[in-house]
Design an enzyme around this catalytic site. Structure first.
Site, PDB file in Angstrom:
ATOM      1  N   SER A 285      -5.232  -2.637   0.766  1.00  0.00           N
ATOM      2  CA  SER A 285      -5.938  -2.443  -0.493  1.00  0.00           C
ATOM      3  C   SER A 285      -7.074  -1.458  -0.242  1.00  0.00           C
ATOM      4  O   SER A 285      -7.658  -1.436   0.851  1.00  0.00           O
ATOM      5  CB  SER A 285      -6.524  -3.786  -0.951  1.00  0.00           C
ATOM      6  N   SER A 286      -7.383  -0.661  -1.247  1.00  0.00           N
ATOM      7  CA  SER A 286      -8.503   0.281  -1.109  1.00  0.00           C
ATOM      8  C   SER A 286      -9.795  -0.479  -0.842  1.00  0.00           C
ATOM      9  O   SER A 286     -10.695   0.016  -0.172  1.00  0.00           O
ATOM     10  CB  SER A 286      -8.656   1.108  -2.383  1.00  0.00           C
TER      11      SER A 286
ATOM     12  N   GLN B 151      -0.107  -7.319 -12.849  1.00  0.00           N
ATOM     13  CA  GLN B 151      -0.245  -5.988 -13.451  1.00  0.00           C
ATOM     14  C   GLN B 151       1.130  -5.416 -13.814  1.00  0.00           C
ATOM     15  O   GLN B 151       1.303  -4.798 -14.859  1.00  0.00           O
ATOM     16  CB  GLN B 151      -0.955  -5.062 -12.465  1.00  0.00           C
TER      17      GLN B 151
ATOM     18  N   LEU C  21      -6.536   6.266  -0.682  1.00  0.00           N
ATOM     19  CA  LEU C  21      -5.117   6.016  -0.407  1.00  0.00           C
ATOM     20  C   LEU C  21      -4.895   5.380   0.964  1.00  0.00           C
ATOM     21  O   LEU C  21      -5.592   5.667   1.915  1.00  0.00           O
ATOM     22  CB  LEU C  21      -4.351   7.341  -0.515  1.00  0.00           C
ATOM     23  N   HIS C  22      -3.891   4.512   1.011  1.00  0.00           N
ATOM     24  CA  HIS C  22      -3.521   3.828   2.258  1.00  0.00           C
ATOM     25  C   HIS C  22      -1.993   3.762   2.326  1.00  0.00           C
ATOM     26  O   HIS C  22      -1.306   4.264   1.420  1.00  0.00           O
ATOM     27  CB  HIS C  22      -4.174   2.443   2.305  1.00  0.00           C
TER      28      HIS C  22
ATOM     29  N   GLY D 208       0.060   1.523   1.651  1.00  0.00           N
ATOM     30  CA  GLY D 208       0.705   0.935   0.467  1.00  0.00           C
ATOM     31  C   GLY D 208       1.027   2.026  -0.549  1.00  0.00           C
ATOM     32  O   GLY D 208       2.142   2.123  -1.060  1.00  0.00           O
ATOM     33  N   HIS D 209       0.037   2.898  -0.804  1.00  0.00           N
ATOM     34  CA  HIS D 209       0.259   4.015  -1.734  1.00  0.00           C
ATOM     35  C   HIS D 209       1.343   4.949  -1.169  1.00  0.00           C
ATOM     36  O   HIS D 209       2.196   5.432  -1.913  1.00  0.00           O
ATOM     37  CB  HIS D 209      -1.030   4.819  -1.921  1.00  0.00           C
TER      38      HIS D 209
END
Ligand code: AMP
Length: 280
Positions: free
Chosen positions: A187-188, A155, A33-34, A36-37
């Site tokens: 992004s991961s 997506q 997780l970062h 963004g999440h």
């Protein structure tokens, strides 16, 4: 935070909340997780009474086994973060809980054009895997709202199509892309980049900004070509840079042919593949 490894347990816990009129928000992720999440979690907390987040590295959406193997899985760090963010439920299934039967793995719908361009063309089978896992997750969790990032613009279109096809009652809430200080979309997979390449990867953001600045100035195909050339700077290797109509993802010959366009790109940096986009 309650951690459920089985969807049946999660459903049992969610049912009374649903019955008492609580709005359930869902954030599907693959972990690592970062920010963004975290932005999706915060949006979900604003708009729902209970937030469910899933961490599931879905094998069926990986078209390269090396990519699946090296996908980061810092689960303890993730759990600490989710507790700090006061997420209510974490769904953390094993592969067998999501795919109980072999037939569960296959998506039986036709994604048509969406599956044939850009990510669809470069990652065969990827979107069928995404559509199927999202179908199963929505079917079992039955959230009122699902929060997903515009970073994965194609997506979103695929999930929207799947939800229509399968008649899901959930509302899809698109959330804006969160970027690192240098403009690189979070992004991961950024964790897999050596620091100096991560810094240089701002090239992707700057190329998208260039496309935005040059819209209507250059013909579309020429601008795509110019952006491909800008991105072709070692160690980066662009796979595509497409400027398409936002609502359909279809190519247009002229700027006058659509109301709004989006530039989408995928760039390889060594073994790491990065995607990004920008509405023009
Ligand atoms: P992933 O864990 O990469 O599958 O992503 C889970 C969700 O987070 C998806 O809906 C992504 O679109 C979203 N997401 C990933 N990166 C970002 C970002 N930089 N900003 C906003 N949302 C993101």
């Amino acid at each position: 935070m309650i951690i459920c490894k089985r969807a049946t347990d999660l459903s049992l816990l969610l049912e009374p909340l649903r019955k008492s009129g609580k709005k359930i928000g869902f954030v599907p992720t693959m972990g690592a997780l970062h920010e963004g999440h975290l932005s999706l979690i915060r949006e979900a907390q604003e708009e729902s009474d209970t937030v469910v987040l899933s961490i599931f590295v879905n094998p069926t959406q990986f078209n390269e086994s090396a990519d699946l193997e090296k996908y980061p899985r810092p689960i303890e760090e993730d759990i600490r973060l989710l507790c700090r963010e006061k997420v209510d439920f974490l769904y953390l299934p094993a592969v067998q809980d999501v795919y109980q039967y072999d037939s569960d793995r296959n998506f039986d719908g036709d994604l048509g054009y969406l599956d044939k361009v850009m990510e669809g063309a470069f990652r065969p089978g990827h979107f069928k895997g995404v559509a199927q896992v999202m179908h199963l997750l929505l079917d079992r969790i039955r959230p009122h709202l699902v929060f997903m990032g515009q970073k994965d613009f194609q997506q979103l279109a695929v999930v929207r199509r799947m939800m229509q096809m399968k008649g899901h009652q959930t509302t899809l809430v698109p959330c804006p892309t969160i970027r690192e200080m240098n403009g690189l979309a979070m992004s991961s997979r950024n964790r897999l980049l050596p620091p100096e390449i991560r810094e240089k990867a701002s090239l992707i953001y700057h190329t998208l900004l260039y496309a935005k600045a040059m819209q209507h100035v250059m013909p579309i195909r020429e601008l795509e070509q110019a952006c491909m050339e800008r991105l072709n700077e070692p160690p980066f290797h662009p796979e595509y840079f497409n400027i398409v109509e936002s609502s359909t993802l279809r190519e247009k010959e002229d700027w006058a042919e659509a109301e709004s366009f989006i530039a989408c790109t995928a760039v390889r940096a060594g073994a790491v593949r990065l995607i990004d986009n920008m509405p023009l």
